[in-house]
Design a protein around this motif. Structure first.
Motif, PDB file in Angstrom:
ATOM      1  N   ALA A   7      -1.834  12.821   2.212  1.00 42.89           N
ATOM      2  CA  ALA A   7      -1.280  12.542   3.539  1.00 42.89           C
ATOM      3  C   ALA A   7      -1.907  13.448   4.593  1.00 42.89           C
ATOM      4  CB  ALA A   7       0.234  12.707   3.521  1.00 42.89           C
ATOM      5  N   ALA A   8      -2.018  14.723   4.294  1.00 48.74           N
ATOM      6  CA  ALA A   8      -2.606  15.667   5.246  1.00 48.74           C
ATOM      7  C   ALA A   8      -4.069  15.324   5.525  1.00 48.74           C
ATOM      8  CB  ALA A   8      -2.472  17.091   4.715  1.00 48.74           C
ATOM      9  N   LYS A   9      -4.822  14.994   4.484  1.00 55.87           N
ATOM     10  CA  LYS A   9      -6.236  14.641   4.666  1.00 55.87           C
ATOM     11  C   LYS A   9      -6.386  13.325   5.420  1.00 55.87           C
ATOM     12  CE  LYS A   9      -7.823  17.333   0.810  1.00 55.87           C
ATOM     13  NZ  LYS A   9      -8.168  17.392  -0.594  1.00 55.87           N
ATOM     14  N   ALA A  10      -5.520  12.377   5.143  1.00 57.13           N
ATOM     15  CA  ALA A  10      -5.572  11.107   5.856  1.00 57.13           C
ATOM     16  C   ALA A  10      -5.310  11.313   7.344  1.00 57.13           C
ATOM     17  CB  ALA A  10      -4.559  10.133   5.263  1.00 57.13           C
ATOM     18  N   GLU A  11      -4.317  12.139   7.663  1.00 57.55           N
ATOM     19  CA  GLU A  11      -4.024  12.427   9.066  1.00 57.55           C
ATOM     20  C   GLU A  11      -5.205  13.125   9.731  1.00 57.55           C
ATOM     21  OE1 GLU A  11      -0.286  13.920  11.636  1.00 57.55           O
ATOM     22  OE2 GLU A  11      -0.796  15.207   9.926  1.00 57.55           O
ATOM     23  N   ALA A  12      -5.787  14.081   9.052  1.00 54.36           N
ATOM     24  CA  ALA A  12      -6.933  14.814   9.605  1.00 54.36           C
ATOM     25  C   ALA A  12      -8.137  13.906   9.852  1.00 54.36           C
ATOM     26  CB  ALA A  12      -7.323  15.960   8.671  1.00 54.36           C
ATOM     27  N   ASN A  13      -8.211  12.821   9.102  1.00 53.00           N
ATOM     28  CA  ASN A  13      -9.335  11.900   9.237  1.00 53.00           C
ATOM     29  C   ASN A  13      -9.006  10.671  10.076  1.00 53.00           C
ATOM     30  OD1 ASN A  13     -11.689  12.977   7.683  1.00 53.00           O
ATOM     31  ND2 ASN A  13     -10.093  13.183   6.143  1.00 53.00           N
ATOM     32  N   GLY A  14      -7.893  10.717  10.801  1.00 49.98           N
ATOM     33  CA  GLY A  14      -7.600   9.676  11.775  1.00 49.98           C
ATOM     34  C   GLY A  14      -6.765   8.496  11.305  1.00 49.98           C
ATOM     35  N   ALA A  15      -6.108   8.599  10.179  1.00 48.04           N
ATOM     36  CA  ALA A  15      -5.277   7.493   9.707  1.00 48.04           C
ATOM     37  C   ALA A  15      -4.144   7.222  10.692  1.00 48.04           C
ATOM     38  CB  ALA A  15      -4.698   7.814   8.332  1.00 48.04           C
ATOM     39  N   ALA A  16      -3.721   5.971  10.756  1.00 53.21           N
ATOM     40  CA  ALA A  16      -2.615   5.580  11.626  1.00 53.21           C
ATOM     41  C   ALA A  16      -1.273   5.728  10.922  1.00 53.21           C
ATOM     42  CB  ALA A  16      -2.802   4.143  12.084  1.00 53.21           C
ATOM     43  N   ALA A  17      -1.269   5.666   9.595  1.00 56.44           N
ATOM     44  CA  ALA A  17      -0.051   5.793   8.785  1.00 56.44           C
ATOM     45  C   ALA A  17      -0.475   6.135   7.361  1.00 56.44           C
ATOM     46  CB  ALA A  17       0.738   4.497   8.793  1.00 56.44           C
ATOM     47  N   VAL A  18       0.451   6.635   6.573  1.00 57.32           N
ATOM     48  CA  VAL A  18       0.194   6.888   5.151  1.00 57.32           C
ATOM     49  C   VAL A  18       1.385   6.383   4.352  1.00 57.32           C
ATOM     50  CG1 VAL A  18      -1.347   8.865   5.475  1.00 57.32           C
ATOM     51  CG2 VAL A  18       1.104   9.247   5.239  1.00 57.32           C
ATOM     52  N   GLY A  19       1.132   6.146   3.075  1.00 63.77           N
ATOM     53  CA  GLY A  19       2.227   5.688   2.246  1.00 63.77           C
ATOM     54  C   GLY A  19       1.809   5.456   0.823  1.00 63.77           C
ATOM     55  N   ALA A  20       2.684   4.764   0.115  1.00 68.54           N
ATOM     56  CA  ALA A  20       2.453   4.463  -1.291  1.00 68.54           C
ATOM     57  C   ALA A  20       3.051   3.102  -1.604  1.00 68.54           C
ATOM     58  CB  ALA A  20       3.105   5.537  -2.169  1.00 68.54           C
ATOM     59  N   ASN A  21       2.485   2.462  -2.626  1.00 72.68           N
ATOM     60  CA  ASN A  21       3.049   1.207  -3.099  1.00 72.68           C
ATOM     61  C   ASN A  21       2.772   1.048  -4.582  1.00 72.68           C
ATOM     62  OD1 ASN A  21       0.192   0.478  -2.597  1.00 72.68           O
ATOM     63  ND2 ASN A  21       0.877  -1.563  -3.125  1.00 72.68           N
ATOM     64  N   CYS A  22       3.517   0.107  -5.188  1.00 77.73           N
ATOM     65  CA  CYS A  22       3.373  -0.250  -6.585  1.00 77.73           C
ATOM     66  C   CYS A  22       3.655   0.960  -7.488  1.00 77.73           C
ATOM     67  CB  CYS A  22       1.992  -0.862  -6.843  1.00 77.73           C
ATOM     68  SG  CYS A  22       1.995  -2.088  -8.165  1.00 77.73           S
ATOM     69  N   GLY A  23       3.197   0.958  -8.695  1.00 78.89           N
ATOM     70  CA  GLY A  23       3.360   2.099  -9.579  1.00 78.89           C
ATOM     71  C   GLY A  23       4.518   1.992 -10.548  1.00 78.89           C
ATOM     72  N   ASP A  24       4.762   3.072 -11.250  1.00 72.64           N
ATOM     73  CA  ASP A  24       5.736   3.120 -12.340  1.00 72.64           C
ATOM     74  C   ASP A  24       6.930   3.992 -11.969  1.00 72.64           C
ATOM     75  OD1 ASP A  24       6.714   2.532 -14.879  1.00 72.64           O
ATOM     76  OD2 ASP A  24       5.725   4.259 -15.790  1.00 72.64           O
ATOM     77  N   LEU A  25       7.380   3.884 -10.726  1.00 74.71           N
ATOM     78  CA  LEU A  25       8.533   4.635 -10.247  1.00 74.71           C
ATOM     79  C   LEU A  25       9.565   3.666  -9.686  1.00 74.71           C
ATOM     80  CD1 LEU A  25       6.719   7.438  -8.204  1.00 74.71           C
ATOM     81  CD2 LEU A  25       7.619   7.621 -10.519  1.00 74.71           C
ATOM     82  N   THR A  26      10.808   4.103  -9.666  1.00 76.75           N
ATOM     83  CA  THR A  26      11.836   3.319  -8.991  1.00 76.75           C
ATOM     84  C   THR A  26      11.743   3.593  -7.491  1.00 76.75           C
ATOM     85  OG1 THR A  26      13.503   5.058  -9.078  1.00 76.75           O
ATOM     86  CG2 THR A  26      13.376   3.571 -10.986  1.00 76.75           C
ATOM     87  N   PRO A  27      12.315   2.739  -6.663  1.00 75.28           N
ATOM     88  CA  PRO A  27      12.335   3.041  -5.237  1.00 75.28           C
ATOM     89  C   PRO A  27      12.972   4.398  -4.943  1.00 75.28           C
ATOM     90  CG  PRO A  27      12.909   0.754  -5.573  1.00 75.28           C
ATOM     91  CD  PRO A  27      12.852   1.390  -6.937  1.00 75.28           C
ATOM     92  N   GLU A  28      14.031   4.712  -5.650  1.00 71.36           N
ATOM     93  CA  GLU A  28      14.705   5.999  -5.446  1.00 71.36           C
ATOM     94  C   GLU A  28      13.784   7.170  -5.767  1.00 71.36           C
ATOM     95  OE1 GLU A  28      19.272   6.857  -5.901  1.00 71.36           O
ATOM     96  OE2 GLU A  28      18.290   6.762  -7.855  1.00 71.36           O
ATOM     97  N   GLN A  29      12.974   7.054  -6.814  1.00 72.28           N
ATOM     98  CA  GLN A  29      12.038   8.116  -7.168  1.00 72.28           C
ATOM     99  C   GLN A  29      10.938   8.263  -6.120  1.00 72.28           C
ATOM    100  OE1 GLN A  29      11.181   6.486 -11.058  1.00 72.28           O
ATOM    101  NE2 GLN A  29      12.270   8.165 -12.072  1.00 72.28           N
ATOM    102  N   TYR A  30      10.583   7.162  -5.463  1.00 78.09           N
ATOM    103  CA  TYR A  30       9.572   7.234  -4.408  1.00 78.09           C
ATOM    104  C   TYR A  30      10.036   8.072  -3.222  1.00 78.09           C
ATOM    105  CZ  TYR A  30       5.737   4.293  -5.973  1.00 78.09           C
ATOM    106  OH  TYR A  30       4.649   3.807  -6.633  1.00 78.09           O
ATOM    107  N   ALA A  31      11.323   8.266  -3.074  1.00 75.95           N
ATOM    108  CA  ALA A  31      11.829   9.091  -1.971  1.00 75.95           C
ATOM    109  C   ALA A  31      11.259  10.506  -2.032  1.00 75.95           C
ATOM    110  CB  ALA A  31      13.354   9.125  -1.987  1.00 75.95           C
ATOM    111  N   GLN A  32      11.038  11.035  -3.215  1.00 79.14           N
ATOM    112  CA  GLN A  32      10.440  12.374  -3.346  1.00 79.14           C
ATOM    113  C   GLN A  32       9.005  12.384  -2.824  1.00 79.14           C
ATOM    114  OE1 GLN A  32      10.879  13.140  -7.535  1.00 79.14           O
ATOM    115  NE2 GLN A  32      13.008  13.758  -7.324  1.00 79.14           N
TER     116      GLN A  32
END
Length: 105
Positions: A7-32
């Motif tokens: 996230a920090a590197k994306a911001e430093a390189n001009g990203a408009a937003a950051v995030g995550a999708n898919c994977g082997d976590l529950t939505p609640e676990q993604y909160a971390q």
């Protein structure tokens, strides 16, 4: 790399937003993950998890969370700072509608 590092590197390189999708976590676990990105950058945060941890049943992949449970767990992502919320594998229009209702309460 951690989610915070990315996230920090994306911001430093001009990203408009950051995030995550898919994977082997529950939505609640993604909160971390959302919280760690929030602490590392000031960009808008996006989260699009699956409808729960995928499970194999024979040749099929099953996503166990129904719309209401998905929406309930996604509230933790909102509380952690995500403002662009959606869904990936196993989510349906009903999941997103339930999420919208939950966030309006």
């Amino acid at each position: 790399n951690t989610a915070a590092d990315i996230a920090a590197k994306a911001e430093a390189n001009g990203a408009a937003a950051v995030g995550a999708n898919c994977g082997d976590l529950t939505p609640e676990q993604y909160a971390q993950i959302v919280a760690s990105m929030r602490d590392a950058c000031s960009l808008p945060l996006l989260i699009q998890p699956n409808a729960g941890k995928p499970k194999k049943e024979g040749q099929q992949t099953i996503y166990p969370l129904g719309p209401e449970e998905f929406a309930q767990q996604m509230q933790a992502c909102y509380a952690a700072g995500a403002r662009l919320l959606g869904g990936c594998c196993g989510t349906t229009p009903e999941h997103i509608a339930a999420l919208g209702r939950a966030l309006q309460q």
